[in-house]
Scaffold this active site. Structure first.
Site, PDB file in Angstrom:
ATOM      1  N   CYS A   1       4.747  57.406  50.333  1.00 14.39           N
ATOM      2  CA  CYS A   1       3.504  56.893  50.942  1.00 14.39           C
ATOM      3  C   CYS A   1       3.915  55.715  51.821  1.00 14.39           C
ATOM      4  O   CYS A   1       3.772  54.561  51.435  1.00 14.39           O
ATOM      5  CB  CYS A   1       2.510  56.476  49.868  1.00 14.39           C
ATOM      6  SG  CYS A   1       2.163  57.782  48.652  1.00 14.39           S
TER       7      CYS A   1
ATOM      8  N   CYS B   1       0.348  47.266  44.926  1.00 19.65           N
ATOM      9  CA  CYS B   1      -0.047  45.897  45.288  1.00 19.65           C
ATOM     10  C   CYS B   1      -1.383  45.580  44.626  1.00 19.65           C
ATOM     11  O   CYS B   1      -2.289  45.031  45.249  1.00 19.65           O
ATOM     12  CB  CYS B   1      -0.120  45.718  46.799  1.00 19.65           C
ATOM     13  SG  CYS B   1      -1.261  46.838  47.631  1.00 19.65           S
TER      14      CYS B   1
END
Length: 482
Positions: free
Chosen positions: A255, A386
């Site tokens: 990704c 994240c």
């Protein structure tokens, strides 16, 4: 002193601190619902609540340092450091803000962020920008036309203006004034008149406001050493070092957009080998290719493809370069998974619903399953996000270890963040192998030029390691046994 206290609501409306706190409480409730109840048991209700209130308060402010990665494929860190120091002196009008080298991340440079600045006068002419534009300004960006929502009547090119962020998204585009909640970002000079900005035939892009007195003084990187530097958060740089790609290997970045980690992997391999980058959105794949070209990295091949479908169930054509791939095709795989993004900073509002937040775990598991099958025996798989939720991090590790007996957690080098969070059923030894960057691990405090000059470099590096975005990393090795 906390940075939050220096955000002003401007004229009219409630104080921004009130809205931020209100938003944080709502987000805290969402997070607690996303977490395994074992976490509350492990920490206790009061400690868990205090932890999240502190964490979310930190997330509403920018990190204490701007971090940039040097493209070591083209230049040495020493050379780029010298050029960057000269550029920052020019931007800051001779103010001697240091550029620090990280002792454990040899390709990263750190610039302390000065602020929040308390002595800024707010002008009568106002510019309102959207929340995302506001976050960029807090991290050193100028204001570009697409980010402008409202501007005072009669503003012309060259006027001094005060810039505010509409964190609730309630300001109507083109409004001549806005009395709702707005967070003061600093002062700038308008590059265009109001009529030019909102004219139907006017510019839809380009510089709108040049910031000259931001609340947080951080360098702008617009066209600054573009082939030598990549603006990247510190934990995002750590990830590629942990994967540790070697020249000649075949690497998959599942990704990959916008390509920060992809280009870092290629640079660490000295542009020797093959880095396959995938993303399912065409414009993002285009950005990966542009970054690879800008940084002059030739071993990257980017494809627009859904990572959940990247495993081939049929024999491939011999000349086929792109996905889907046969099982056990890659030496190392980075799965920097799509996530709720609750570690990004600064973030003073959060619009995702609980349903959206909880939707990421199944997607992450689909991608992870494909990654395990595409990895060679003996290969390395690094999983990162994240975000700060237990469900997207430690719970995923516990699930992976249970689902795939061929996987083993492995120590990370460098290990700069803290250990994993309790609550997902992992052992203390397993938690120590994980790496979680927790912004609340350091006390929020402002930084001015005097305190900066009085600080030891070791203390500044330690602060940079902690006062960064929220992030999570797990490293797995796939055993040779079937």
């Amino acid at each position: 002193m906390t940075r939050l206290s220096f955000f002003s609501s401007g004229k009219g409306g409630q104080g921004a601190a009130y809205v931020v706190n209100k938003t944080l409480k709502l987000l805290s409730m969402k997070l607690c619902l996303c977490l395994d109840s074992k976490l509350i048991t492990a920490l206790g209700t009061e400690e868990a609540e205090n932890k999240y209130q502190s964490l979310l308060s930190h997330l509403s402010h920018p990190p204490a340092f701007t971090s940039v990665r040097v493209n070591t494929h083209l230049a040495s860190v020493k050379h780029v450091k010298k050029l960057l120091f000269e550029e920052i002196q020019k931007q800051f009008k001779g103010l001697r803000v240091p550029v620090l080298e990280h002792p454990k991340l040899q390709d990263i440079l750190l610039i302390p962020v000065i602020g929040p600045r308390q002595d800024l006068m707010q002008h009568a002419s106002e510019v309102i920008v959207g929340a995302q534009c506001g976050y960029a300004v807090l991290r050193g960006a100028h204001v570009y036309v697409p980010g402008i929502v409202s501007i005072s009547r009669f503003v012309k090119a060259g006027d001094l203006v005060s810039v505010y962020s509409d964190i609730e998204g309630k300001c109507k585009r083109g409004a001549k004034e806005f009395n709702g909640v707005k967070v003061f970002l600093g002062n700038g000079i308008s590059e265009l008149s109001r009529s030019e900005i909102f004219s139907s035939s006017g510019p839809l892009k380009g510089l709108g406001i040049r910031m000259i007195e931001p609340v947080y003084l951080s360098p702008s990187f617009d066209n600054v050493l573009p082939s030598y530097l990549f603006l990247q958060n510190l934990p995002s740089v750590v990830v590629s070092h942990i994967l540790n790609p070697q020249p000649g290997e075949k690497i998959l970045d599942m990704c990959a957009a916008p390509g920060g980690k992809t280009t870092h992997l290629a640079a660490l391999m000295h542009d020797q080998g093959e880095v396959i980058a995938m993303d399912k959105i065409a414009n993002k794949v285009k950005k990966i290719k542009q970054n690879a070209e800008l940084l002059q990295l030739n071993c990257i091949k980017a494809f627009c493809y859904d990572g959940t479908k990247a495993l081939s169930v049929e024999k491939r054509e011999d000349k086929q370069e792109g996905p889907p791939f046969l099982p056990e095709s890659f030496d190392r795989i980075l799965l920097d998974a799509p996530c709720s993004g609750m570690g990004q900073r600064p973030n003073m509002s959060y619009s995702s619903t609980l349903k959206e937040v909880t939707s990421y775990q199944p997607l992450q598991r689909k991608l992870f399953t494909v990654a395990v099958k595409l990895l060679k025996p003996g290969g390395v798989l690094v999983y990162s996000t994240c975000t700060i939720t237990l469900s997207e991090n430690e719970e995923q590790v516990a699930w992976a270890l249970k689902t795939f007996p061929c996987l083993q957690l492995h120590p990370q080098e460098p290990h700069i963040g803290g250990e994993g969070m309790k609550g997902a059923g992992l052992s203390l030894d397993e938690l120590k192998l994980l790496q979680r960057f927790d912004p609340s691990a350091v006390t929020l405090q402002g930084m001015d030029i005097n305190s900066l000059q009085d600080s030891r470099e070791d203390d500044l590096i330690s602060l940079a390691n902690k006062d960064c975005i929220g992030f999570f990393i797990a490293k797995f090795i796939k055993s040779n046994s079937k």
